[in-house]
Design an enzyme around this catalytic site. Structure first.
Site, PDB file in Angstrom:
ATOM      1  N   TRP A   1       1.413  -1.663  -0.163  1.00 18.44           N
ATOM      2  CA  TRP A   1       0.093   0.040   0.492  1.00 18.44           C
ATOM      3  C   TRP A   1       0.449   1.976  -0.032  1.00 18.44           C
ATOM      4  O   TRP A   1       0.468   2.245  -0.291  1.00 18.44           O
ATOM      5  CB  TRP A   1      -1.065  -0.031   1.688  1.00 18.44           C
ATOM      6  N   HIS A   2       2.035   1.514   0.761  1.00 19.54           N
ATOM      7  CA  HIS A   2       2.450   2.500   0.401  1.00 19.54           C
ATOM      8  C   HIS A   2       3.501   2.610  -0.466  1.00 19.54           C
ATOM      9  O   HIS A   2       3.581   3.996  -0.727  1.00 19.54           O
ATOM     10  CB  HIS A   2       4.135   2.272   1.643  1.00 19.54           C
ATOM     11  N   GLY A   3       3.814   1.828  -0.860  1.00 20.01           N
ATOM     12  CA  GLY A   3       4.649   2.027  -2.709  1.00 20.01           C
ATOM     13  C   GLY A   3       4.918   0.976  -3.727  1.00 20.01           C
ATOM     14  O   GLY A   3       5.073  -0.222  -2.946  1.00 20.01           O
TER      15      GLY A   3
END
Lengths: 445, 325
Positions: free
Chosen positions: A305-307
């Site tokens: 989700w973060h990257g």
């Protein structure tokens, strides 16, 4: 805000809507269309879910596919195409998937998750489908938390949006105090620490063990102050309008276990994953092994989700493993270390894992870890700070921990004291803040 | 029906917001650009540092001489910010075409062979290494994209927060902060540098020996040869296009004239100007400025002052007169 409270009450909500649109358009105006597409689909889908009996699931799937599709297209397409191209190269296939060249819409992961929670909650029957399109637009677009959360739930935010916005001096002073605290964390602490962290991590081949060690510790506080600072500003700005946003951080570095850390760090995302992924996967209902599997899945996806990079996935996976190990140990032994030891242990390991978050590639992470192993107290440090600023940086970290531990700020209830503290914080931010155009780290997500 | 009206009103409202938003967005920037005082009015290096002792008034200088026009001389000057503020009154020519480096290929005028056509190409030393080597002037009509370092000015959007606080009454607070930072943390904006015991500021990129733009960066002879070859090609192209004469001039970095902490100058300008293969003489700004007994560079601006500029103009006008005879 000045305009908001000087116009008739009936116009205040439309004004918040306009302000939210403008806020988003400052980044890239055309991307507002993406948000409106999501709003349109979810608004209709929720209505259909509520009124339909047999097609409920289909409408939910449509809504989720639309939200995740946009997220995938903008955030993950190039990641998958790059990795597939590597596979094609391995098999010496001439086919290559071209990379897409565009800027990631700001805060995409945040507002799609918030939008998804609405349709899921309507599907579960815990939230009524919204009749007022303007209210729903504000729910998704609400400018204080649009680009970096907290990721709200409809049951919490929508009822507040539906109320009339009115002026309340208590809200204003509390809001200003929170904004002051958030700004202080961002420009005085986070951006100051970044002055040391960035050169070390951006040029690891010329760094040494001691520099990396200090940069790792500093980065732990940089990212915390950067992100929680944004959350404080968002919560404060919203508070001024009389809307309470959920708490996103609760002194995470004072956690004595990893599970406690994740109940205190980015609370709105952790609880989102818990509610909409961990529990539907079975949570801790189907035995120990299934529970560990679910934890690992959640944390892998949380990293992703973060990257769209492998280092984020590894960062998530490591946290998943840490939780699994912690749970496993707790289950099998009753030996407990003193709390302080546990806090230090959790902080040290969490800081170490942040390396994977801060670097751009796995190679860089390996290099940073190698440097840590070759540490020598004779290593020279980058000449970014003089002695005074170096001491000041550690002092600021100690001050942060102390203020959070003793919860001084929440004890300020007098309006005059709140306003005076806020003013003092703003002045301090101006004179000791770093204004080097460094944007919030979490804006990229 | 009510629902359809609501949705219609929503779409209409949304479109209005988009249009008003876009209009006010660009109008806001235009307003900011026009109504707020120039950023560098007290010196570009002061702008970066905000150190109170370095606030100078760059407009309060000796006025440049106005000279008589020389008939039939059409002068094309290609240059950078060192030539800002110059007009045809300062040059001995009938008509002046003043072009920026980046816009050259598309804007150069048709040559009228009834005139004496002179081309002067000026570059600051800090960009000379890539400008002269790139030989992009030879490809008239080609699109030229300047490297990022060509533009030390901030772009409009980044600039906005500076612009909105760019008023004199707010400078006091900025200066207090800058002095506080210097006293407590011994640092200021990393775009500038101040040598020990000097009352002069330098642009950091001109003294950092790791950067190509620096007066103290190493340059091997091969690169000097490439620069000279580039210049010769540019001269050849311009002569072929119809210019009667082409002159180059490299304006030295402040650090090349006023040494920074005893660092060793790379002598880029002299090595180019005295190169045996060079086919066209230079207008030697370096020697003029070095020999001058006056202070020829602002102490908190990366550019020369009007005294330095006038020295160069006198030399340029002398060259024009000699050629026009």
């Amino acid at each position: 805000m000045l305009v908001l409270f000087s116009i008739p009450k009936a116009l205040r909500k439309p004004w918040v809507f306009i302000a939210s649109c403008y806020f988003y358009m400052v980044f890239k105006p055309i991307y507002l269309l993406i948000l409106f597409a999501i709003i349109g689909i979810d608004f209709i889908a929720a209505k259909k879910i509520e009124h339909s009996i047999s097609n409920k699931k289909k409408w939910l799937v449509l809504s989720l596919v639309a939200n995740l599709g946009i997220l995938f297209f903008y955030k993950y397409f190039n990641f998958f195409s790059d990795n597939l191209n590597v596979v094609f190269d391995l098999f010496q296939t001439k086919n290559q998937i071209p990379a897409l060249d565009f800027i990631l819409p700001i805060g995409l992961s945040f507002h799609t998750f918030q939008a998804m929670s609405y349709t899921i909650e309507v599907y579960r029957g815990k939230q009524k489908a919204e009749n007022n399109l303007l209210d729903y637009c504000i729910y998704v677009l609400y400018f204080p938390q649009l680009v970096a959360g907290p990721i709200e739930r409809p049951q919490h935010l929508l009822p507040q949006i539906k109320k009339t916005i009115f002026f309340n001096s208590d809200f204003i002073s509390k809001g200003l105090l929170l904004i002051g605290v958030g700004l202080f964390k961002k420009v005085v602490i986070a951006d100051r620490l970044a002055l040391f962290v960035d050169p070390v991590f951006n040029d690891l081949s010329h760094s040494n063990g001691l520099s990396v060690l200090i940069a790792v510790v500093f980065f732990s506080f940089e990212i915390y102050c950067d992100f929680s600072g944004y959350s404080d500003i968002a919560i404060g700005a919203s508070k001024m309008m009389g809307i309470d946003l959920m708490q996103n951080f609760n002194s995470p570095y004072l956690s004595s276990s990893f599970s406690m850390f994740w109940s205190r760090w980015h609370i709105s995302l952790s609880s989102w994953f818990k509610e909409y992924l961990y529990k539907p996967l079975g949570g801790n209902r189907n035995g120990e092994l299934m529970r560990y599997k679910n934890i690992l899945i959640v944390f892998l996806l949380s990293g992703f989700w973060h990257g769209a990079r492998w280092n984020f996935i590894i960062w998530g996976a490591l946290h998943g493993f840490l939780l699994v190990i912690e749970n496993s140990i707790n289950k099998r032994t009753s030996i407990r270390f003193p709390k302080l030891i546990n806090i230090l242990l959790v902080f040290c390991i969490t800081s170490f894992v942040w390396i994977f978050f801060r670097v751009n590639t796995i190679t860089e992470a390996v290099l940073a870890i190698q440097l840590l192993y070759s540490i020598s107290w004779q290593d020279s440090l980058p000449k970014v700070f003089n002695h005074f600023e170096f001491i000041l940086s550690f002092f600021l970290i100690a001050l942060l921990i102390l203020v959070e531990k003793k919860q001084y700020l929440s004890q300020i209830s007098n309006r005059t004291v709140q306003l005076s503290t806020a003013l003092l914080l703003f002045v301090t931010c101006y004179f000791f803040g770093e204004f080097n155009l460094k944007q919030f780290i979490y804006f990229q997500f | 029906m009510k629902r359809v009206v609501q949705i219609g009103a929503f779409i209409l409202g949304f479109n209005l917001i988009v249009i008003i938003g876009m209009m006010s967005y660009s109008a806001g920037f235009n307003w900011a650009a026009e109504s707020i005082p120039p950023l560098y009015r007290y010196g570009d290096l002061y702008f970066f540092s905000k150190l109170p002792g370095f606030r100078i008034n760059t407009s309060n200088q000796v006025k440049l001489k106005q000279v008589k026009p020389l008939h039939m001389v059409r002068l094309t000057v290609i240059g950078d910010s060192y030539l800002d503020g110059l007009s045809n009154h300062n040059f001995r020519c009938q008509k002046l075409d003043h072009l920026d480096w980046g816009y050259l290929p598309d804007t150069i005028q048709q040559i009228d062979t009834n005139n004496v056509n002179i081309l002067i190409i000026e570059t600051t030393e800090r960009y000379a290494r890539w400008r002269l080597r790139m030989r992009y002037l030879t490809a008239f009509g080609k699109k030229y994209t300047p490297p990022i370092q060509d533009e030390i000015k901030l772009n409009a959007e980044d600039n906005l927060q500076f612009q909105l606080t760019n008023f004199d009454f707010l400078l006091v607070f900025k200066e207090i902060k800058a002095q506080l930072y210097l006293n407590l943390f011994n640092r200021f904006d990393n775009r500038i540098a101040q040598p020990n015991g000097s009352n002069r500021l330098y642009l950091n990129e001109t003294i950092d020996k790791h950067l190509n733009s620096s007066s103290y960066a190493k340059i091997d002879n091969k690169e000097i040869n490439e620069m000279v070859n580039g210049i010769n090609l540019i001269v050849g192209d311009a002569l072929y296009q119809g210019f009667d004469a082409v002159y180059f001039s490299i304006i030295p970095n402040t650090a090349s004239i006023y040494n920074y902490n005893g660092m060793k100058y790379n002598h880029l300008i002299e090595r180019v100007q005295n190169h045996p293969n060079l086919k066209m003489p230079f207008i030697d700004a370096f020697s003029l400025l070095l020999k001058s007994k006056n202070i020829v560079f602002h102490r908190s601006d990366s550019h020369w002052n009007s005294l330095g500029q006038q020295l160069w103009l006198d030399e340029v006008n002398k060259t024009i007169v000699n050629k026009a005879r």
